[in-house]
Write an enzyme that holds these catalytic residues in place. Structure first.
Site: not given
Ligand code: UDP
Length: 318
Positions: A148, A162, A152, A178
């Site tokens: 993970y 980009y 990320k 959260t």
């Protein structure tokens, strides 16, 4: 705003579904996408009959196509709790890397502004406290959380590439813990685990000695911050979270008090590479977005508890 169209990936997930609600409320045309490996149609069933909302069941790690113009893209697709990404390590890596690449390509073609959901996990088990955006982190790439965390981190690097190479309008939000309605009871995270255990009359399972800390942000606050970041002109990463830090043991005690449960706390082994402390420095969000959380834990836990209670009652066989 009604001529604006936003694509939300991970639309059937916890955060994605709240974002769909917010953008529909703001008058956007919303296109939701999800491959439903951790998301649930239950989270968006109330939107399915709305003219301004469309849903596609698809996996953005493979290919992504949306007809017509697209003003904004929000990439919120990924297994996001430790037990989920341990169960689905390859899919987690793919959606953070290949999925992000496909969506950046889509943003380039459609000239859309894209916001990607990054995470406090990019700081790993942090050696700087509280965590500021200029801290580079302390991540174990080959540990269980690496799939993970590194996906990320790659996502952030790809997004910045980009931005600088293709001049795409990009936004990066680093989301801290959260909570709120629509979290999955079985996602293994501390908050649903504790509330679920309290409601079902089970002992609360604290991992380690419970001295590790987290800082919990209510979902409505987070959604407000994300909306402001998307509309801002700031392309570097921004932390969003509630800086009110608490130990996991205190948190379990708080849940026991809130629910009036009679159970005790039991201790289980601490998972590998579990971060010892976590608290966002939100100076940047305050200064750039004029944002800070409004909900105290007591205010946020009440609707969350009511949601879980309702879920548990509705799932009980009669
Ligand atoms: N945790 C716990 N009991 C549980 C689930 C989690 O004590 O039943 C601990 C976990 O080890 C971590 C903290 O609570 O230290 C927050 O875990 P969570 O999975 O919610 O989020 P993350 O570790 O990703 O911040």
């Amino acid at each position: 705003m009604s001529d604006k169209k936003v694509l939300i990936i991970g639309a059937a997930g916890f955060l994605g579904s709240h974002l769909c609600d917010r953008f529909v409320k703001e008058g956007f045309m919303v296109v939701g996408m999800d491959n439903l490996i951790t998301g649930s149609m239950k989270n968006i069933e109330h939107l399915m009959s709305i003219r301004e909302f469309q849903f596609y069941h698809c996996d953005v790690s493979k290919f992504v196509h949306v007809p017509g113009k697209l003003d904004y893209i929000l990439h919120f697709a990924s297994p996001a709790s430790p037990i989920d990404y341990l169960k689905m390590p390859i899919q987690t890596l793919k959606v953070g890397s290949l999925g992000t690449h496909n969506l950046l390509g889509l943003a380039k073609n459609k000239k859309s502004r894209i916001l990607v959901a990054s995470t406090s996990e990019v700081y790993g088990d942090p050696l700087v406290h509280p965590q500021t955006e200029d801290y580079w982190g302390n991540v174990n790439p080959v540990g269980p959380r690496g799939v993970y965390d590194e996906a990320k981190r790659f996502q952030e690097a790809m997004t910045m590439a980009y931005h600088s190479y293709h001049q795409i309008e990009t936004r990066i939000v680093r989301i801290f813990n959260t909570y709120g309605p629509r979290m999955r009871l079985d996602d293994g995270r501390a908050l649903p685990a504790f509330i679920g255990q309290a409601i079902k009359g089970e002992d609360l399972t604290v991992f380690g000695d419970g001295s590790q800390t987290r800082s919990f942000c209510y979902v409505d606050d987070l959604v407000e911050g994300i909306f402001r970041l998307l509309m801002s002109d700031y392309h570097l990463p921004v932390n969003l979270g509630n800086p009110d830090e608490i130990t996991i043991k205190q948190f379990a005690e708080e849940i026991i008090k809130l629910t009036g449960a009679q159970q005790k706390i039991i201790y289980k082994p601490l998972p590998t590479d579990d971060p010892k402390q976590r608290k966002p420095d939100i100076t940047k969000a305050r200064e750039i977005l004029g944002w800070e959380p409004k909900f105290s834990r007591a205010e946020g836990l009440k609707p969350t508890y009511d949601f879980f209670k309702q879920r548990i009652l509705s799932e009980k066989p009669v």
